[in-house]
Structure formats: structure tokens, C-alpha cells
Design a protein around this motif. Structure first.
Motif, PDB file in Angstrom:
ATOM      1  N   THR A 184       0.775  -1.007   0.116  1.00  0.00           N
ATOM      2  CA  THR A 184      -0.014   0.011   0.048  1.00  0.00           C
ATOM      3  C   THR A 184       0.837   1.195  -0.037  1.00  0.00           C
ATOM      4  O   THR A 184       1.917   1.124   0.286  1.00  0.00           O
ATOM      5  CB  THR A 184      -0.856   0.080   1.269  1.00  0.00           C
ATOM      6  OG1 THR A 184      -0.329  -0.089   2.344  1.00  0.00           O
ATOM      7  CG2 THR A 184      -1.915  -1.313   1.282  1.00  0.00           C
ATOM      8  N   GLY A 185       0.278   2.261  -0.282  1.00  0.00           N
ATOM      9  CA  GLY A 185       1.148   3.725   0.084  1.00  0.00           C
ATOM     10  C   GLY A 185       0.709   4.429  -1.467  1.00  0.00           C
ATOM     11  O   GLY A 185      -0.202   4.084  -2.233  1.00  0.00           O
ATOM     12  N   LEU A 229       3.188  -4.168   3.328  1.00  0.00           N
ATOM     13  CA  LEU A 229       4.390  -3.258   3.115  1.00  0.00           C
ATOM     14  C   LEU A 229       3.747  -1.917   2.654  1.00  0.00           C
ATOM     15  O   LEU A 229       2.849  -1.923   1.496  1.00  0.00           O
ATOM     16  CB  LEU A 229       5.225  -3.894   2.036  1.00  0.00           C
ATOM     17  CG  LEU A 229       5.809  -5.156   2.558  1.00  0.00           C
ATOM     18  CD1 LEU A 229       6.608  -5.768   1.383  1.00  0.00           C
ATOM     19  CD2 LEU A 229       6.580  -5.115   3.845  1.00  0.00           C
ATOM     20  N   THR A 230       4.187  -0.674   3.224  1.00  0.00           N
ATOM     21  CA  THR A 230       3.896   0.599   2.613  1.00  0.00           C
ATOM     22  C   THR A 230       5.013   1.211   2.122  1.00  0.00           C
ATOM     23  O   THR A 230       6.424   1.135   2.650  1.00  0.00           O
ATOM     24  CB  THR A 230       3.315   1.369   3.859  1.00  0.00           C
ATOM     25  OG1 THR A 230       3.170   2.829   3.356  1.00  0.00           O
ATOM     26  CG2 THR A 230       4.150   1.394   4.831  1.00  0.00           C
ATOM     27  N   ILE A 231       4.764   1.673   1.002  1.00  0.00           N
ATOM     28  CA  ILE A 231       5.978   2.320   0.331  1.00  0.00           C
ATOM     29  C   ILE A 231       6.092   3.938   0.540  1.00  0.00           C
ATOM     30  O   ILE A 231       6.793   4.586  -0.060  1.00  0.00           O
ATOM     31  CB  ILE A 231       5.553   2.214  -1.472  1.00  0.00           C
ATOM     32  CG1 ILE A 231       4.561   2.876  -1.885  1.00  0.00           C
ATOM     33  CG2 ILE A 231       5.598   0.838  -1.587  1.00  0.00           C
ATOM     34  CD1 ILE A 231       4.349   2.883  -3.510  1.00  0.00           C
ATOM     35  N   LEU A 274       2.245  -4.351   9.803  1.00  0.00           N
ATOM     36  CA  LEU A 274       2.739  -3.237   8.814  1.00  0.00           C
ATOM     37  C   LEU A 274       4.231  -3.140   8.839  1.00  0.00           C
ATOM     38  O   LEU A 274       4.533  -2.897   9.886  1.00  0.00           O
ATOM     39  CB  LEU A 274       1.789  -2.141   8.838  1.00  0.00           C
ATOM     40  CG  LEU A 274       1.917  -1.029   7.895  1.00  0.00           C
ATOM     41  CD1 LEU A 274       0.696  -0.060   7.747  1.00  0.00           C
ATOM     42  CD2 LEU A 274       3.167   0.125   8.419  1.00  0.00           C
ATOM     43  N   TYR A 275       4.651  -3.000   7.871  1.00  0.00           N
ATOM     44  CA  TYR A 275       6.210  -2.760   7.431  1.00  0.00           C
ATOM     45  C   TYR A 275       6.524  -1.622   6.637  1.00  0.00           C
ATOM     46  O   TYR A 275       5.844  -1.344   5.618  1.00  0.00           O
ATOM     47  CB  TYR A 275       6.881  -4.012   7.135  1.00  0.00           C
ATOM     48  CG  TYR A 275       6.775  -5.344   7.757  1.00  0.00           C
ATOM     49  CD1 TYR A 275       7.626  -5.564   9.067  1.00  0.00           C
ATOM     50  CD2 TYR A 275       5.813  -6.066   7.563  1.00  0.00           C
ATOM     51  CE1 TYR A 275       7.295  -6.849   9.718  1.00  0.00           C
ATOM     52  CE2 TYR A 275       5.452  -7.036   8.547  1.00  0.00           C
ATOM     53  CZ  TYR A 275       6.232  -7.517   9.488  1.00  0.00           C
ATOM     54  OH  TYR A 275       6.060  -8.696  10.351  1.00  0.00           O
ATOM     55  N   HIS A 276       7.666  -0.613   6.670  1.00  0.00           N
ATOM     56  CA  HIS A 276       8.034   0.240   6.167  1.00  0.00           C
ATOM     57  C   HIS A 276       9.037  -0.165   5.267  1.00  0.00           C
ATOM     58  O   HIS A 276      10.202  -0.575   5.594  1.00  0.00           O
ATOM     59  CB  HIS A 276       8.568   1.274   7.153  1.00  0.00           C
ATOM     60  CG  HIS A 276       7.278   2.242   7.776  1.00  0.00           C
ATOM     61  ND1 HIS A 276       6.790   1.865   8.977  1.00  0.00           N
ATOM     62  CD2 HIS A 276       6.498   3.232   7.183  1.00  0.00           C
ATOM     63  CE1 HIS A 276       5.973   2.629   9.083  1.00  0.00           C
ATOM     64  NE2 HIS A 276       5.496   3.455   8.212  1.00  0.00           N
ATOM     65  N   ILE A 277       9.025   0.113   3.862  1.00  0.00           N
ATOM     66  CA  ILE A 277       9.887   0.145   3.021  1.00  0.00           C
ATOM     67  C   ILE A 277      10.957   1.142   3.201  1.00  0.00           C
ATOM     68  O   ILE A 277      12.204   0.956   3.162  1.00  0.00           O
ATOM     69  CB  ILE A 277       9.610  -0.058   1.632  1.00  0.00           C
ATOM     70  CG1 ILE A 277       8.589  -1.480   1.298  1.00  0.00           C
ATOM     71  CG2 ILE A 277      10.663  -0.336   0.722  1.00  0.00           C
ATOM     72  CD1 ILE A 277       9.332  -2.714   1.683  1.00  0.00           C
ATOM     73  N   ALA A 278      10.538   2.358   3.112  1.00  0.00           N
ATOM     74  CA  ALA A 278      11.269   3.458   3.350  1.00  0.00           C
ATOM     75  C   ALA A 278      12.190   3.548   4.551  1.00  0.00           C
ATOM     76  O   ALA A 278      11.828   3.299   5.651  1.00  0.00           O
ATOM     77  CB  ALA A 278      10.539   4.838   3.371  1.00  0.00           C
ATOM     78  N   PRO A 279      13.441   4.146   4.276  1.00  0.00           N
ATOM     79  CA  PRO A 279      14.018   4.437   5.464  1.00  0.00           C
ATOM     80  C   PRO A 279      13.636   5.774   6.485  1.00  0.00           C
ATOM     81  O   PRO A 279      12.661   6.260   6.071  1.00  0.00           O
ATOM     82  CB  PRO A 279      15.499   4.944   5.022  1.00  0.00           C
ATOM     83  CG  PRO A 279      15.034   5.431   3.685  1.00  0.00           C
ATOM     84  CD  PRO A 279      14.087   4.754   3.168  1.00  0.00           C
ATOM     85  N   LEU A 291       8.746   0.786  -4.341  1.00  0.00           N
ATOM     86  CA  LEU A 291       7.861  -0.275  -4.662  1.00  0.00           C
ATOM     87  C   LEU A 291       8.461  -1.396  -5.251  1.00  0.00           C
ATOM     88  O   LEU A 291       8.377  -2.399  -5.172  1.00  0.00           O
ATOM     89  CB  LEU A 291       6.652   0.189  -5.535  1.00  0.00           C
ATOM     90  CG  LEU A 291       5.612  -0.592  -6.121  1.00  0.00           C
ATOM     91  CD1 LEU A 291       4.919  -1.203  -4.796  1.00  0.00           C
ATOM     92  CD2 LEU A 291       4.558   0.197  -6.789  1.00  0.00           C
ATOM     93  N   TYR A 292       9.689  -0.891  -5.921  1.00  0.00           N
ATOM     94  CA  TYR A 292      10.747  -1.967  -6.679  1.00  0.00           C
ATOM     95  C   TYR A 292      11.436  -2.707  -5.607  1.00  0.00           C
ATOM     96  O   TYR A 292      11.424  -4.141  -5.441  1.00  0.00           O
ATOM     97  CB  TYR A 292      11.716  -1.120  -7.582  1.00  0.00           C
ATOM     98  CG  TYR A 292      12.828  -2.013  -8.106  1.00  0.00           C
ATOM     99  CD1 TYR A 292      12.718  -2.749  -9.406  1.00  0.00           C
ATOM    100  CD2 TYR A 292      13.910  -2.235  -7.528  1.00  0.00           C
ATOM    101  CE1 TYR A 292      13.552  -3.412  -9.878  1.00  0.00           C
ATOM    102  CE2 TYR A 292      14.939  -3.004  -7.785  1.00  0.00           C
ATOM    103  CZ  TYR A 292      15.100  -3.369  -9.187  1.00  0.00           C
ATOM    104  OH  TYR A 292      15.942  -4.245  -9.723  1.00  0.00           O
ATOM    105  N   ASN A 293      11.611  -2.161  -4.391  1.00  0.00           N
ATOM    106  CA  ASN A 293      12.412  -2.659  -3.385  1.00  0.00           C
ATOM    107  C   ASN A 293      11.460  -3.767  -2.488  1.00  0.00           C
ATOM    108  O   ASN A 293      11.790  -4.866  -1.919  1.00  0.00           O
ATOM    109  CB  ASN A 293      12.988  -1.628  -2.421  1.00  0.00           C
ATOM    110  CG  ASN A 293      14.232  -1.041  -2.772  1.00  0.00           C
ATOM    111  OD1 ASN A 293      14.962  -1.853  -3.505  1.00  0.00           O
ATOM    112  ND2 ASN A 293      14.826  -0.091  -2.568  1.00  0.00           N
TER     113      ASN A 293
END
Length: 853
Positions: free
Chosen positions: A141-142, A163-165, A181-186, A396-398
Motif C-alpha cells: 500500500t501507499g 508493506l507500505t511504500i 505493517l512494515y515500512h520499506i522507506a528508511p 515499490l521496486y524494493n
């Protein structure tokens, strides 16, 4: 009846035609984009959103906006899946599929789409999955925080990983209801510091702030406020905007940008996610504000496809984007994307119809017609389709690669313990992925919140020129890992500023106080709002915006501009000065005149006028007056220890001799003319020369005072730094001021005594009676020194020395002129008067003045 129905049909026919929308038809037939695979990754992305706009006739009109930027992010998703499916080292013999839905930026639509994805059918049946077999193991999501949070609360019931982008949100990470819920972004730990560094780089100190109404924005405001307090930056206003309400009805929130129009700020900080930025700028776009620099916490990309002949209000904005590497092969992949390659992608068909003016088939609203031959996204200008992978597309790619690696590790684990059957059962139990997701370490991608890395930022300059030429250029970077002072790198020459600015914009509440001025804060206003006040005398400020002026050292003075200190020149009352030359000349002239009078008296010493009132006392008085005039020379010239001591001691001594001599002469007159019936005692006083002993006795007393003065606190060399602004005056300090006034007081007592006695005998008969002359001389002397005292107190520097010299000369001239000049006049010009007087009064003088020499 038939006629009435026909008329109603005719009236409703245009609305019926208008209500038919092929895009609506296409979205109803294909509400999602699906690609088959052994394991499916689902995603809810905002391909388009709904807005309501107030109509002139009342009510609201609902309209849809498609976002090309979101679809470009989806292409990075599709590109990652195809890369992984071709890669034999990741998930061998297993293909990834996708199931992507649009999620509008409205809370109700978010929940509806989420339930529809879980249920598998349009008719929502909560807690039921109507598909025969669901292969979706995770949901992406995101980028909007609100959408991810709403979906996350629902998925928490099923323990489906999410996963949220979007940007990292610490509020969601600490929420116990969003453990799946997990964050992809740093982490954006240094975002506030990065923005402050940019503000300081351009010397801005007066900014506005717009944030969304969520916990992440409030946390950012907290961090931002800490940084601005450290760096003396002021915030003109803080607007907290409810995004959900804004997106549903932008016209209801138009009053928010009135705050911008009322404020004097030229720089406004925005902290929104990317979707919220588009929503906010829809409102601002109608105001046509061009002289505002927008500094955005996340990148903004225009969603307009139609050409514009005007500058956008956001032209010249600066954006902070997560720094990431370029993905090889992505540009080439975009060039190959077309509807025939991906026939199940309804969103590609819709966007293709906009980009290439295609139309949907009347027979099948999911099929395109009248498209250009060999149409490709590479044919479009960069503003419409950016071939580079931007921040959200990179996340999103990551995210896809993170899922692939987790699945790979999980499948290996399942095969090891349960065989191939364990892999098949995995899709029914996606909650098993959580432990693997928490332990994922993939380059810089870490999903564990405690170990997650912090972001570096690219600084982008958004340029939107007429004819819709849009360019986003990297102009700098902020790295928290660099040494302090080198964390921000910026190329100012590459920045394109908003329309109306020909150079770097300034955003200041008050103009800077230049050198020579200091800041004076205005009560009731922010610390950045101040008045500029010139530095006080002998104070400087050699930098801009100084809080306090710096006082020059004692041996320096401030120049006229009050920007630097200049060394003071040393000065004193010298013989070369005009005043010094005049006083020296007067001193020598009066000394010569006094000597001349003495010569006259010596030459005519046997005349009655010289012999009257004690001839010896006259000689002593003339000699002391000569010394009085000459002692004034000690006050002129460069002072040294000897001259400082001689100034006061010689002055006090010789004037004491002069005044005691005048007192002796006055006593002589009293004794000579007040004794009408002289007795033996009075005769003894006259014949024993008692008046002559008055001089040494009075002088001895003064010498005692002077000795005590020199023994306790003698005069010394001193500097006067206050009297003259640009000079240091070398003067003689009196040492003990009390002793100095005691010497003057004693002289005053002698003068007052002489004046009193002389005044009492002023009318005694005799041609050569000195009583009147003595009275006038003492009157002049007292007048001079009484005048001297207040002038002495109010005078400093060289003027003080000159005042003392003038008083010495004036009092000496008073004594010389009043006592001796009349006698010289008689001696030199009226000598016959002396002879006639001598013949008539010889007997009288022999009787009265027989004691004279």
C-alpha cells in the motif's frame, strides 16, 4: 400520456448521454489489474482519485483525476516482478503474479476496496473469502499514510503482512494495532535538520509551515521546532490541514491559502505525503501565486496532461527525495510497455487513451481504438512520462524484491521441513512470513524498525515552464553521514527560482541590520522581527544582525560608520598648538612686563611713591608675580613626573608668597594710618618690621600643606580617554583632590583677609595710599578664582589645563595691574606730582613713615 413520456425522454436524453462514460464502463468490467502466478503480490495504489467541486448553481460536481506518476510507480512494480521471474537464483520454478486495485483518497473508498480484495467479489462479505483459492500472500500500500493506516487496521485481523511504500511514519511503527505493517522507506530522522540546513544556506529566517493532520506531521513539527529554536528561525504561521476533508471537497478549504497571501513569507515548508501534495496544490493552483518558494518534504509531480500556457505556482519549488541508485534496464522496459503487451492492465489502457488521444470501443469498453501506430511512451516528452525511477517507484521496486527474498527463504525452510506440500500450503497461511520479514537484510533495506537505516536526501528543483515543459533537476544532496558543515551540498547556479525572482529569494521578517547597527527586538513579535538601531558612541558592529554592539577599547574610538575601531592619537597642550602658543606668549609677555615694573621700581627706589607701603614688600611681590607668570609654562608641553609635581607645588608656593606679601602691605597700611595716638606698643610694631614676617610665616604654612600633599598622594602622569572622542590626552593628575582644594582654600583665605583689611582702610587720606589698589587687586583675584572653580569642575582634557593657566595669568595680571600700573603711570608720566607732594608733605612723611628705608 405518451406525449408526456416523450417530452421527458427528450429532456433527459442529454443527461443520459453525458452519464455514459467509457472509462467508468472499463473500470466496472475490470476493477483491477491481474497477472497470474504461483504466488501473487497484491497492491492497492492510487491510480486515480475522486474530487468534489462546488458548482455555480449549487451542489457539488464529482470528477476523477488520473495520476501518471502513480502508474509509473506501478511500472517499477511490474518491472521488478518480471526481473525476478527471469532470475533463476530467486524463487526458481516459482512465478510471481500481481493483483492491483485502485484505492481512492477517501476513507470510505479505501475500506470498500480493501474488503473487496479480501472477499474476492464486488459484493462485500466481511470475514469471508469467496475465491476458490487465493494466492495473495502480502499486500503493498501507499504512499498515503492515512490509506496505509486504515488498510493496516483491517489486515491486522487476518495477520496479512502489509508493506507500505510511503514515507516512514513513527506513529504507525509504534501502533500496537499495526503489527503486520512494515515500512520499506528508511527513517526520516534527519529530515527536519536537512530542511533547516537548506534554510540556513539561503539565510532565510521567516517561513510558513503547512502540515497534514496526522501524528507523523505532528512529530515532524516537533523535530522542526527544535531545530528552528537552535538556529533562530521563526515560523510565521503553522497550518494543520485535515487531508481527508480537503480531498473530498477542496473548495471548502480555499481559505487556507489566504494565510499565505496575508503573510510576508516567501518560503513555505510543506510536510505531506505525495498524494496529499497533489490535493493541496489543486487548491493553491487556482490562486495563481507565483512568488512563493515551496520547500517540500516529499517529491511532487504534476498530474496534468493538458498543455498550459502559464507558469505553475509550484515552478521553482525545492523537494527532498530519498537518495537511491538508478535501476538498470528500467528505461528500456518503459519503452516496450503498451496495451497490446499487457491487455489485462486496464489502467494502462485508460492512460494510453489520454496520452495518445485514443478512444474506447463502443462494443467493448475495455478495448482501445484509433491509436497511433507504433505508439510508445518514449515518444512522449519528459514532463508527461519521466523515464527515471522516482522515490515511490524505487520503494515499490524494493518492496517486490523484499517479498521475493522472504518467499525464497521461507520456501527453502518449508521444503526442508515439509517438502513441496509445504509450499502449496503457504499461500493459505501468509502470517508465517512475519518472522522472515523482520529478519530481512537486503543491501540498505531493513524492515526491522529497531535496525532500520536513516535516509539520505536528494534536493530536487521542480520547474514547470509554459507549454507544459516540466523538468525535475537534482541540485543538491544532504547526507547525515558527512562531517558537520559538509552535510549539505548545493549548486545554487542550477536552481530555477519561481517567477518574479531574478536572484535568490529572501524570506525575512525584517531586513538585516548591516554593520554599524544592532538588532532591537520588537515586543510582542517573533525574535526574527526587529528594528535596526545605530550603535552608540564608541561602539561598533562589523557583522550583520549583531545582537549587541562591541565597545571599542579605551585607546580606540569608533569611526563615523560605527563599523571598526581606530587607534586614538595621543595629544596634550603643546607649545605647537595655537592655544599653547597663545598662552606661552602671554606668560612670557606678562613676565617681561613684571620685570620691567621691577626695573622701574628699583630705578626710582628713592621716590616717595616707591617707598610708600614698604619698598621691600613691593620687590618681593613683583618677583613672586614674575614667577607666577612663568609657572604657567609648567602646564604647557608634554607632561612628565617632574612637571606634574612642579605645576602644583610652584603654583601654590609663589601665589602664597604673592598673597602673603599683599597681606603684609595691607597690614602696613592699617598700622600706619589707624594709629592716631600711637602708644609704645604700636610704635614697636611699626619699628620692629613685624609686617615683613607675615610673608615667611604664611608661606611656611602653605609649604606644610604642599609637603603633606606630596607625601601622601602626589600628582602623577595620567591619560584622559573620555574628554575627546578621537584623542587620548596626557594630563597631570592632581593625586589628592582634597590636598589641591586645601591649597586653593588657603590661598582664598589669604586673599579674603587681604581684601577685608584693604577694604577697611580704602578711604584713608593720603596721596600714595595703596589701600584702594589692594582692594581692587584682591577683588579681581577672588573673582578669577571663584569663577575658576565651577569652570574647572565642568571642563576636561586640554581645556582644563588651559583654564588653569588662564586663571593663573588672569589673577597675576589683576595683582600687577591694580597695584603697580597706577604707580608706574605716576612715576613715568607724572613725575612733577611726586616732587610737589614731596615739598608739601616732607614733614608729615618723616613723622608717619620714619620707619621706612
Amino acid at each position: 400520456m405518451f406525449l408526456l413520456v416523450f417530452i421527458c425522454f427528450i429532456l433527459l436524453f442529454p443527461q443520459i448521454l453525458y452519464c455514459y462514460d467509457p472509462i467508468n464502463c472499463a473500470l466496472k468490467k475490470k476493477p483491477n489489474t491481474f497477472q497470474e502466478g504461483d504466488v501473487v503480490i497484491a497492491a492497492l495504489l492510487p491510480f486515480y482519485t475522486w474530487y468534489r467541486r462546488l458548482k455555480a448553481a449549487g451542489g457539488y460536481q464529482t470528477f476523477r483525476t488520473f495520476k501518471v506518476r502513480t502508474y509509473m510507480s506501478f511500472l517499477s512494480f511490474l518491472f521488478a516482478i518480471e526481473e525476478i521471474n527471469r532470475n533463476s537464483h530467486i524463487l526458481p520454478n516459482i512465478t510471481l503474479g500481481l493483483d492491483v486495485y485502485n484505492v481512492a483518497f477517501i476513507d470510505a473508498d479505501i475500506m470498500y476496496t480493501s474488503l473487496m480484495w479480501i472477499s474476492g467479489i464486488d459484493t462485500i462479505i466481511p470475514n469471508y473469502n469467496c475465491r476458490k483459492e487465493s494466492k495473495s500472500v502480502i499486500l503493498i500500500t501507499g504512499p498515503a499514510w492515512t490509506a496505509s493506516a486504515l488498510i493496516g487496521e483491517l489486515l491486522e485481523l487476518y495477520k496479512i503482512p502489509q508493506l507500505t511504500i510511503g514515507r516512514y511514519d513513527p506513529a504507525m511503527s509504534s501502533n500496537i494495532h499495526l503489527t503486520s505493517l512494515y515500512h520499506i522507506a528508511p527513517k526520516d530522522t534527519f529530515l527536519a535538520k536537512a530542511m533547516i540546513s537548506l534554510i540556513l544556506h539561503f539565510h532565510w529566517n521567516w517561513v510558513g509551515l503547512y502540515i497534514s493532520e496526522d501524528e507523523s506531521s505532528i512529530q515532524f513539527w516537533h523535530n522542526f521546532r527544535i531545530e528552528i529554536d537552535k538556529n533562530s528561525i521563526c515560523v510565521a504561521f503553522v497550518e494543520i490541514m485535515p487531508i481527508s476533508t480537503l480531498s473530498a471537497s477542496p473548495d471548502l478549504k480555499v481559505d487556507h491559502y489566504h494565510q499565505i497571501l496575508k503573510s510576508s513569507v516567501n518560503v513555505i515548508i510543506l510536510y505531506f505525503d505525495s498524494d496529499s501534495l497533489i490535493t493541496l496544490f489543486y487548491v493553491v493552483d487556482h490562486s495563481r501565486m507565483t512568488q512563493t518558494v515551496w520547500v517540500m518534504a516529499s517529491p511532487y509531480y504534476s498530474s496534468k496532461i493538458k498543455h498550459s500556457i502559464l507558469f505553475e505556482p509550484f515552478h521553482g519549488s525545492l523537494m527532498f527525495s530519498h537518495h537511491h541508485k538508478e535501476i538498470l534496464g528500467f528505461r528500456k522496459f518503459i519503452h516496450t510497455v503498451n496495451p497490446s503487451k499487457y491487455p489485462n492492465d486496464i489502467y494502462l489502457a485508460i492512460i494510453w487513451s489520454f496520452l495518445f488521444d485514443c478512444s474506447f470501443s463502443d462494443s467493448d469498453c475495455t478495448m482501445l481504438e484509433n491509436c497511433p501506430l507504433n505508439a510508445s511512451l518514449k515518444m512522449l516528452p519528459c514532463p508527461v512520462v519521466d523515464m527515471a525511477m522516482h522515490e515511490e517507484g524505487y520503494h515499490l521496486y524494493n518492496a517486490v524484491y523484499a517479498v521475493a527474498h522472504v518467499l525464497h527463504d521461507l520456501f527453502l525452510h518449508q521444503v526442508e521441513f515439509q517438502g513441496l506440500e509445504g509450499v502449496k500450503r503457504l499461500v493459505h497461511f501468509p502470517w508465517k512470513m512475519h518472522s522472515f520479514l523482520r529478519n530481512l537484510h537486503l543491501d540498505h533495506l531493513i524492515l526491522d524498525e529497531k535496525k532500520k537505516s536513516v535516509a539520505e536526501y536528494d534536493i530536487l528543483n521542480y520547474c514547470h515552464f509554459p507549454t507544459h515543459f516540466v523538468h525535475t533537476l537534482k541540485v543538491g544532496m544532504f547526507s547525515p553521514f558527512a562531517s558537520p558543515g559538509h552535510q549539505l551540498t548545493l549548486n545554487k547556479d542550477m536552481i530555477e527560482w519561481p517567477l518574479g525572482f531574478t536572484e535568490t529569494p529572501q524570506s525575512l521578517c525584517s531586513e538585516s541590520c548591516g554593520p554599524g547597527f544592532r538588532k532591537a527586538h520588537v515586543e510582542g513579535k517573533a525574535i526574527c522581527c526587529f528594528d535596526c538601531i545605530p550603535c552608540s558612541e564608541n561602539e561598533i558592529s562589523n557583522e550583520t544582525n549583531m545582537e549587541q554592539c562591541l565597545r571599542c577599547q579605551d585607546n580606540q574610538y569608533a569611526n563615523m560608520q560605527r563599523i571598526h575601531c581606530i587607534e586614538k592619537r595621543v595629544t596634550f597642550l603643546s607649545y605647537e598648538d595655537t592655544l599653547g602658543m597663545i598662552l606661552t606668549s602671554l606668560s612670557l609677555c606678562f613676565s617681561g612686563l613684571t620685570v620691567s615694573v621691577l626695573v622701574v621700581f628699583v630705578k626710582h627706589r628713592d621716590t616717595p611713591i616707591v617707598k610708600a607701603n614698604n619698598r621691600s614688600l613691593s620687590y618681593i611681590l613683583l618677583i613672586s608675580l614674575t614667577l607666577c607668570f612663568l609657572c604657567s609654562l609648567f602646564f604647557i608641553g608634554h607632561p612628565n613626573m617632574a612637571t606634574c609635581i612642579l605645576q602644583q607645588t610652584v603654583f601654590g608656593a609663589v601665589f602664597t608668597v604673592a598673597l602673603s606679601t599683599v597681606l603684609a602691605k595691607t597690614v602696613t597700611v592699617v598700622l600706619a594710618f589707624r594709629v592716631t595716638s600711637p602708644g609704645r606698643r604700636m610704635r614697636w610694631l611699626l619699628t620692629s618690621r613685624v609686617p615683613n614676617f607675615i610673608v615667611p610665616f604664611c608661606t611656611l604654612i602653605q609649604l606644610i600643606f604642599i609637603g603633606i600633599w606630596l607625601g601622601t598622594s602626589p600628582p602623577f602622569i595620567d591619560t584622559d580617554i573620555l574628554s575627546e572622542y578621537d584623542h587620548i590626552i596626557i594630563v597631570c593628575n592632581k593625586g589628592s583632590v582634597t590636598a589641591f582644594y586645601c591649597v586653593l582654600g588657603y590661598l582664598g583665605c589669604l586673599a579674603l583677609g587681604s581684601f577685608t583689611l584693604a577694604f577697611l582702610v580704602r578711604n584713608l587720606p593720603d596721596t600714595f595710599n595703596e589701600a584702594k589698589f589692594l582692594t581692587f587687586s584682591m577683588l579681581v583675584f577672588c573673582s578669577v578664582w571663584v569663577t575658576f572653580l565651577p569652570v574647572y569642575q565642568g571642563t576636561k582634557g586640554k581645556s582644563l589645563v588651559a583654564t588653569e593657566v588662564i586663571s593663573i595669568l588672569a589673577s597675576g595680571v589683576g595683582l600687577l595691574g591694580c597695584i603697580f600700573l597706577p604707580k608706574c603711570y605716576v612715576i613715568l608720566l607724572r613725575s612733577e606730582r611726586i616732587n610737589s607732594y614731596h615739598c608739601r608733605n616732607k614733614k608729615h612723611f618723616e613723622t608717619k613713615m620714619s620707619s621706612e628705608i
